[in-house]
Structure formats: structure tokens, C-alpha cells
Design an enzyme around this catalytic site. Sequence first.
Site, PDB file in Angstrom:
ATOM      1  CB  SER A   1      -0.958  -0.035   1.189  1.00 42.89           C
ATOM      2  OG  SER A   1      -1.973   0.913   1.017  1.00 42.89           O
ATOM      3  CG  ASN A   2      -0.434   4.575  -1.265  1.00 43.24           C
ATOM      4  OD1 ASN A   2      -1.096   5.374  -0.625  1.00 43.24           O
ATOM      5  ND2 ASN A   2      -0.954   3.859  -2.255  1.00 43.24           N
TER       6      ASN A   2
END
Length: 214
Positions: free
Chosen positions: A26-27
Site C-alpha cells: 500500500s502507500n
Amino acid sequence: MHKKKLNILITAGGTREYIDPVRFISNASSGRMGYALARAALKAGHRVTLITAPTALKPPAGATVVPVETSAEMFAAVKAAFDRCDGLLMTAAVSDYRPAKTSTHKLKKHNTELVLHLKPTPDILAWAGRHKKHGQRICGFALEDRDIFANAEQKLRRKKLDMVVANPPGAIGAERSTLHIKTRDDNWQTFENFSKTRSAAALLRHFEKLFDTQ
Ligand code: CTP
């Protein structure tokens, strides 16, 4: 206040691309910008659909909320809602890659290097750019750490956007940031060190103006 009430579709948050049932890529996106835009749009009297990847935020009351996790789920949700919207604000940090394979079982640890093969995800915004109908307007976000204006303007053209918002990587997850916005016909405008609530209100005003020139 804008005279026309619009159906606004907003995507927010960072997608999760699963490696196995409990691990994902993810980020650092917090979803704050998308949620702030949703609140600003509701306050202005528009109808809002918020397609959101997981965040720690409370969805604004009054919005139709569609929770998703992966870029594939976000893409399906955007496709399902796009025809009915007047405008799309694509604030989500969609992962550009996902694992080529998602293991159905939890991966076991081994004392050797682990190589993950990734493959590109479909570009949701570019899809919207190709499918937008007369009168629909779309806005994309560009996180750039080099040649910010040239790169963001290239995105505006390549993805057939009506407006692009460029920000530096420091903006991701931050409460205050500097934003630059550009529509097809106007020059760059900068909002220096604005809170997300204030930038959302300013962005929405510019987005609304796009509907005055049909
Ligand atoms: N976006 C999208 N679908 C993707 C990737 C990005 O819809 N699979 C959208 C984001 O929501 C954002 C914009 O596209 O509005 C950001 O594009 P970005 O990822 O920065 O651009 P890229 O075209 O991937 O270019 P680069 O990574 O080379 O900067």
C-alpha cells in the site's frame, strides 16, 4: 455557491494489493484530501459518492460511501458509478502495481531472498478520460518530485483530464501542503501551505467552474 447541483464522484485513500490473505502493498495516503473534498462538496449542496480505500477517517454524513480495498475493486466501483456522475475527483492513491499472484495461503518464512513479481494495475483515471461523455469533468492528482509542472501537465493531456492538481511527495498524509492546480485553459495557480480543508474548498471552486463552460 454554485448554481448547479452536481453528482460528484470522489475516490480516496491508498489501495491495498494483497500478497497473501494478511499482507499487502500500500502507500502512505491518509485519505484526508478526498474526505475534505467530499465534505466541501456536500456543504456546497452537491450529491457525493465516496469510493474509499481503508482510512482512519469517519466518512462524511450525507455521502454515499462505497468501501473498497484493492485497485481492482476501486476500478469496478468507479465503472459502476461513472455514468451517473457529472464529475470525478480522483484523489485516491491507486497502487500502480499489484502482486502478479496473490497466495491463497499465508506465505511461510524461509531463510532465503523472497522475490515478488508485480504487474501493472489498470489506470482508472485514464479509463475515465477515455469514457467521459459530453459535460462530464474529471480531475486527477499528480504527486511529483521532479519537473512538477511539466509532468503534471503531461498527465492532464495524456489522461484527458479537465483539471490536474500537482503536489510534492511531502503532501501525502500531511495536514498542510502546497498545491498547484491547472485546468486546460488557465495558467497554474498555487495554494501555499493550505490546510486540507482550505485547499479542498479552493479546489472545489475551480472544479465547479469547469461546469460553466459546457
Ligand atoms: N490513478 C488511477 N489508476 C492508477 C494509478 C493512478 O486512477 N492505476 C490516478 C490517481 O488517482 C491520480 C493520478 O492517476 O489521480 C495519479 O497518477 P500517477 O500515479 O501519479 O501517474 P502515473 O500515470 O502512474 O505516472 P507516474 O507514476 O509515472 O508519475
